[in-house]
Design a protein around this motif. Structure first.
Motif, PDB file in Angstrom:
ATOM      1  N   VAL A  33       5.774   7.821  -0.897  1.00  0.00           N
ATOM      2  CA  VAL A  33       6.458   8.350  -2.075  1.00  0.00           C
ATOM      3  C   VAL A  33       6.139   9.834  -2.156  1.00  0.00           C
ATOM      4  CG1 VAL A  33       6.671   8.236  -4.598  1.00  0.00           C
ATOM      5  CG2 VAL A  33       6.205   6.152  -3.298  1.00  0.00           C
ATOM      6  N   VAL A  34       7.155  10.622  -2.448  1.00  0.00           N
ATOM      7  CA  VAL A  34       6.941  12.022  -2.793  1.00  0.00           C
ATOM      8  C   VAL A  34       7.387  12.149  -4.237  1.00  0.00           C
ATOM      9  CG1 VAL A  34       7.451  14.435  -2.295  1.00  0.00           C
ATOM     10  CG2 VAL A  34       7.362  12.768  -0.419  1.00  0.00           C
ATOM     11  N   THR A  35       6.438  12.475  -5.112  1.00  0.00           N
ATOM     12  CA  THR A  35       6.707  12.596  -6.541  1.00  0.00           C
ATOM     13  C   THR A  35       6.628  14.068  -6.916  1.00  0.00           C
ATOM     14  OG1 THR A  35       5.723  10.426  -6.979  1.00  0.00           O
ATOM     15  CG2 THR A  35       5.945  11.915  -8.849  1.00  0.00           C
ATOM     16  N   THR A  36       7.647  14.571  -7.591  1.00  0.00           N
ATOM     17  CA  THR A  36       7.646  15.966  -8.003  1.00  0.00           C
ATOM     18  C   THR A  36       8.063  16.115  -9.463  1.00  0.00           C
ATOM     19  OG1 THR A  36       8.467  18.194  -7.503  1.00  0.00           O
ATOM     20  CG2 THR A  36      10.021  16.372  -7.190  1.00  0.00           C
ATOM     21  N   ARG A  84       0.872  -1.187   0.000  1.00  0.00           N
ATOM     22  CA  ARG A  84       0.000   0.000   0.000  1.00  0.00           C
ATOM     23  C   ARG A  84       0.903   1.229   0.000  1.00  0.00           C
ATOM     24  NH1 ARG A  84      -5.341   1.889   1.831  1.00  0.00           N
ATOM     25  NH2 ARG A  84      -5.094   3.802   3.036  1.00  0.00           N
ATOM     26  N   ILE A  85       0.900   1.939  -1.117  1.00  0.00           N
ATOM     27  CA  ILE A  85       1.757   3.108  -1.303  1.00  0.00           C
ATOM     28  C   ILE A  85       0.929   4.379  -1.159  1.00  0.00           C
ATOM     29  CG2 ILE A  85       3.168   4.380  -2.977  1.00  0.00           C
ATOM     30  CD1 ILE A  85       4.032   1.672  -4.092  1.00  0.00           C
ATOM     31  N   LEU A  86       1.459   5.314  -0.403  1.00  0.00           N
ATOM     32  CA  LEU A  86       0.868   6.644  -0.280  1.00  0.00           C
ATOM     33  C   LEU A  86       1.773   7.606  -1.043  1.00  0.00           C
ATOM     34  CD1 LEU A  86       0.234   6.663   3.584  1.00  0.00           C
ATOM     35  CD2 LEU A  86      -1.247   5.745   1.779  1.00  0.00           C
ATOM     36  N   ASP A  87       1.223   8.328  -2.004  1.00  0.00           N
ATOM     37  CA  ASP A  87       2.029   9.245  -2.817  1.00  0.00           C
ATOM     38  C   ASP A  87       1.538  10.675  -2.628  1.00  0.00           C
ATOM     39  OD1 ASP A  87       3.493  10.599  -4.867  1.00  0.00           O
ATOM     40  OD2 ASP A  87       3.530   8.760  -6.070  1.00  0.00           O
ATOM     41  N   GLN A  88       2.457  11.543  -2.321  1.00  0.00           N
ATOM     42  CA  GLN A  88       2.200  12.981  -2.260  1.00  0.00           C
ATOM     43  C   GLN A  88       2.802  13.577  -3.523  1.00  0.00           C
ATOM     44  OE1 GLN A  88       0.751  16.240  -1.565  1.00  0.00           O
ATOM     45  NE2 GLN A  88       0.568  15.107   0.337  1.00  0.00           N
ATOM     46  N   CYS A  89       1.973  14.187  -4.367  1.00  0.00           N
ATOM     47  CA  CYS A  89       2.396  14.703  -5.668  1.00  0.00           C
ATOM     48  C   CYS A  89       2.631  16.209  -5.582  1.00  0.00           C
ATOM     49  CB  CYS A  89       1.330  14.413  -6.716  1.00  0.00           C
ATOM     50  SG  CYS A  89       0.900  12.665  -6.842  1.00  0.00           S
ATOM     51  N   GLU A 130      11.071   2.363   3.242  1.00  0.00           N
ATOM     52  CA  GLU A 130       9.691   2.838   3.296  1.00  0.00           C
ATOM     53  C   GLU A 130       9.487   4.183   2.612  1.00  0.00           C
ATOM     54  OE1 GLU A 130      10.754   2.128   6.910  1.00  0.00           O
ATOM     55  OE2 GLU A 130      11.864   3.983   6.908  1.00  0.00           O
ATOM     56  N   LEU A 131      10.530   4.774   2.043  1.00  0.00           N
ATOM     57  CA  LEU A 131      10.426   6.089   1.407  1.00  0.00           C
ATOM     58  C   LEU A 131      11.070   6.076   0.029  1.00  0.00           C
ATOM     59  CD1 LEU A 131       9.782   9.164   1.525  1.00  0.00           C
ATOM     60  CD2 LEU A 131      12.029   9.466   2.608  1.00  0.00           C
ATOM     61  N   THR A 132      10.350   6.665  -0.928  1.00  0.00           N
ATOM     62  CA  THR A 132      10.891   6.910  -2.263  1.00  0.00           C
ATOM     63  C   THR A 132      10.739   8.396  -2.551  1.00  0.00           C
ATOM     64  OG1 THR A 132      10.260   4.713  -3.030  1.00  0.00           O
ATOM     65  CG2 THR A 132      10.672   6.373  -4.733  1.00  0.00           C
ATOM     66  N   LEU A 133      11.834   9.015  -2.952  1.00  0.00           N
ATOM     67  CA  LEU A 133      11.807  10.410  -3.398  1.00  0.00           C
ATOM     68  C   LEU A 133      11.990  10.385  -4.907  1.00  0.00           C
ATOM     69  CD1 LEU A 133      14.082  12.053  -0.667  1.00  0.00           C
ATOM     70  CD2 LEU A 133      11.578  11.872  -0.709  1.00  0.00           C
ATOM     71  N   ARG A 134      10.962  10.825  -5.623  1.00  0.00           N
ATOM     72  CA  ARG A 134      10.956  10.717  -7.087  1.00  0.00           C
ATOM     73  C   ARG A 134      10.962  12.125  -7.688  1.00  0.00           C
ATOM     74  NH1 ARG A 134       6.227   7.394  -8.139  1.00  0.00           N
ATOM     75  NH2 ARG A 134       7.481   5.616  -7.547  1.00  0.00           N
ATOM     76  N   ASN A 135      12.156  12.593  -8.121  1.00  0.00           N
ATOM     77  CA  ASN A 135      12.222  13.901  -8.766  1.00  0.00           C
ATOM     78  C   ASN A 135      11.813  13.781 -10.230  1.00  0.00           C
ATOM     79  OD1 ASN A 135      14.439  12.963 -10.257  1.00  0.00           O
ATOM     80  ND2 ASN A 135      15.945  13.951  -8.930  1.00  0.00           N
ATOM     81  N   GLY A 136      11.844  14.890 -10.961  1.00  0.00           N
ATOM     82  CA  GLY A 136      11.383  14.876 -12.348  1.00  0.00           C
ATOM     83  C   GLY A 136      12.092  13.863 -13.219  1.00  0.00           C
TER      84      GLY A 136
END
Length: 193
Positions: free
Chosen positions: A157-160, A121-126, A179-185
């Motif tokens: 996940v924080v996707t930007t 279960r992934i929670l993503d903040q966009c 437990e954390l993924t930081l996804r830049n452009g």
């Protein structure tokens, strides 16, 4: 609500005239968003359960793949970015994807679940930011707080569209990849492919 389309709120033309193939090629320097990207298949407490409309989603991706700077166009419509990312999770094979309400989302824009031997279960903040604007350390801290409050969540996940502020990767080095993924452009484009 099942079967209802979820539009991303942006048309293909700012003056509401019909769009022809010639007009589309003339506007290729801007990200062209369809009127409808997702289909709502149900509603739960957390938000709308969605299915992506494959062709419109693919067309947006193709535009971004040709010109990655178009990601920054989402800064004009953060909700469209949330919808695009929700569609990406569904395209990636997640069983259930929820787009949370535009406000009152409890720090989560997208919830994606994959069921099998265990549930993911992934929670993503966009974060649809313009070029040069960076996601702050406080934004990531807030997302981790959201993860810890949701006892069913496995990953945050924080996707930007942009980048993360200096020091963010160092601060969260022990959590990244677990437990954390930081996804830049740039990482977002790789993930979308």
């Amino acid at each position: 609500m099942p079967g209802m389309g979820l539009g991303i709120g942006l048309g293909l033309s700012s003056n509401n005239r019909s769009v022809t193939a010639t007009t589309l090629s003339e506007l290729s320097h801007e990200l062209l968003l369809p009127l409808e990207l997702l289909q709502v298949t149900g509603s739960i407490e957390d938000g709308a359960v969605i299915k992506v409309l494959a062709y419109p989603w693919r067309r947006i991706f193709e535009q971004i793949e040709k010109n990655p700077d178009l990601l920054f166009e989402f800064s004009n419509s953060p909700r469209a970015f949330e919808e695009f990312i929700a569609g990406a999770y569904e395209k990636a094979g997640f069983d259930k994807v929820v787009l949370t309400p535009a406000s009152g989302d409890l720090g989560r824009d997208v919830i994606a679940e994959k069921h099998g031997f265990g549930t993911v279960r992934i929670l993503d903040q966009c974060k649809a930011f313009s070029k040069g604007r960076k996601v702050s350390a406080n934004d990531v801290r807030a997302m981790m707080g959201t993860l810890f409050r949701d006892t069913n969540a496995t990953n945050a996940v924080v996707t930007t569209t942009s980048e993360f502020a200096p020091g963010v990767y160092k601060e969260w080095a022990n959590n990244i990849g677990h437990e954390l993924t930081l996804r830049n452009g740039t990482e977002l484009l790789d993930w979308l492919k």
